[in-house]
Motif scaffolding. Sequence first.
Motif, PDB file in Angstrom:
ATOM      1  N   ASN A 168      48.832  22.295 -25.147  1.00  0.00           N
ATOM      2  CA  ASN A 168      48.260  23.367 -25.959  1.00  0.00           C
ATOM      3  C   ASN A 168      46.839  22.975 -26.306  1.00  0.00           C
ATOM      4  O   ASN A 168      46.582  21.827 -26.669  1.00  0.00           O
TER       5      ASN A 168
ATOM      6  N   HIS B  26      36.938  29.905 -21.873  1.00  0.00           N
ATOM      7  CA  HIS B  26      37.710  29.308 -22.977  1.00  0.00           C
ATOM      8  C   HIS B  26      36.874  28.547 -24.009  1.00  0.00           C
ATOM      9  O   HIS B  26      37.418  27.775 -24.796  1.00  0.00           O
TER      10      HIS B  26
ATOM     11  N   GLY C  15      41.618  31.333 -30.496  1.00  0.00           N
ATOM     12  CA  GLY C  15      42.884  31.489 -29.803  1.00  0.00           C
ATOM     13  C   GLY C  15      43.581  30.154 -29.643  1.00  0.00           C
ATOM     14  O   GLY C  15      42.957  29.097 -29.723  1.00  0.00           O
ATOM     15  N   GLN C  16      44.890  30.220 -29.451  1.00  0.00           N
ATOM     16  CA  GLN C  16      45.684  29.050 -29.081  1.00  0.00           C
ATOM     17  C   GLN C  16      46.256  29.294 -27.690  1.00  0.00           C
ATOM     18  O   GLN C  16      46.640  30.409 -27.352  1.00  0.00           O
ATOM     19  N   HIS C  17      46.310  28.224 -26.905  1.00  0.00           N
ATOM     20  CA  HIS C  17      46.716  28.348 -25.494  1.00  0.00           C
ATOM     21  C   HIS C  17      47.881  27.389 -25.213  1.00  0.00           C
ATOM     22  O   HIS C  17      47.710  26.361 -24.553  1.00  0.00           O
TER      23      HIS C  17
ATOM     24  N   CYS D 227      52.471  30.879 -20.390  1.00  0.00           N
ATOM     25  CA  CYS D 227      51.571  30.816 -21.537  1.00  0.00           C
ATOM     26  C   CYS D 227      51.648  32.103 -22.344  1.00  0.00           C
ATOM     27  O   CYS D 227      51.518  33.192 -21.781  1.00  0.00           O
TER      28      CYS D 227
ATOM     29  N   GLU E 209      49.558  33.343 -25.462  1.00  0.00           N
ATOM     30  CA  GLU E 209      48.331  32.911 -26.127  1.00  0.00           C
ATOM     31  C   GLU E 209      47.927  33.878 -27.245  1.00  0.00           C
ATOM     32  O   GLU E 209      47.348  34.929 -26.969  1.00  0.00           O
TER      33      GLU E 209
END
Length: 295
Positions: free
Chosen positions: A51, A86, A152-154, A250, A252
Amino acid sequence: MSDGEIGGDIVLTRGDLAVRVSRRGAAVAAATYRKMPFFVAAGGPNGAMANFAMVPFGNRVEGNAMSFAGRDYAFQPNTSDPLYRHGDGWLGLWQLEEASVEHAQFSFSRSADEVSPYAYLTRQEIRLAGDTLVLTLSVENRGETALPFGLGQHPFLARTPKTRLTIAANCYWNERPDHLPDMPGPVPNEFDFRSGKLLPQTWMNNAFEGWNRRAAIAWPELGIQAALEADGGFDRFMLYMPVDRSDFFCLEPMSHLPNGHHLPDFGGLTPLAPGDVLAGKVTILMSPLPAQPEG
């Protein structure tokens, strides 16, 4: 057990949860619940991230250029992808500000340069609270002018043949050949997970809007499940499912749409004046999956 390190990574533990965090990108390198991995290290420039934070925004910028408040700005590719992707946080080495057996807080700052016009300070805290993994991310505009920011979180979530996803949305963006969003429309049946279903065996790299910021994932083979919840800052999400890997997918949470710089209202990107801050939190509550009756 006291907080420790493995190969320079920070190890967090609480009860049945164990999480390993890297200073590179303030990224989660591994996460297990009852010794079962629910994240997969499959992302980042070295494929070792399970992550990572997307900051000062996520995904790509069309043409490596944007216009804001009457000024034009340019980006340079920051990976092998032809488009800047990103943000910078996932590529940088973060400073460890605080650490204990149950939490770690990192910071990362950068100045504007030829790669990106963004100057900012960002912080990410990774905390274990009971059986919950809490990811709190913020960014402060440290530049001289206002710019549109996003977060954002990935996560790379484990995928098994029987993995089931439950998530609701009322708007779906199809994908252009350059991996940018094309047009919004109703959610296709194949990607409608409102009632929960198995993941499709097809390429998927799409943005969604109009969700209640909650999702559920069940892994019958592992005997565990997750309840993901995002706060109001994350009004969109992406679903990414490659065809060359079957061990992860994923989901996200994002504050904005991909390529928001070129969409109406900046796709949810938030203009921040110098000194302004944008923040958001994602929680993942883990629990045992109740046994299903046979027959």
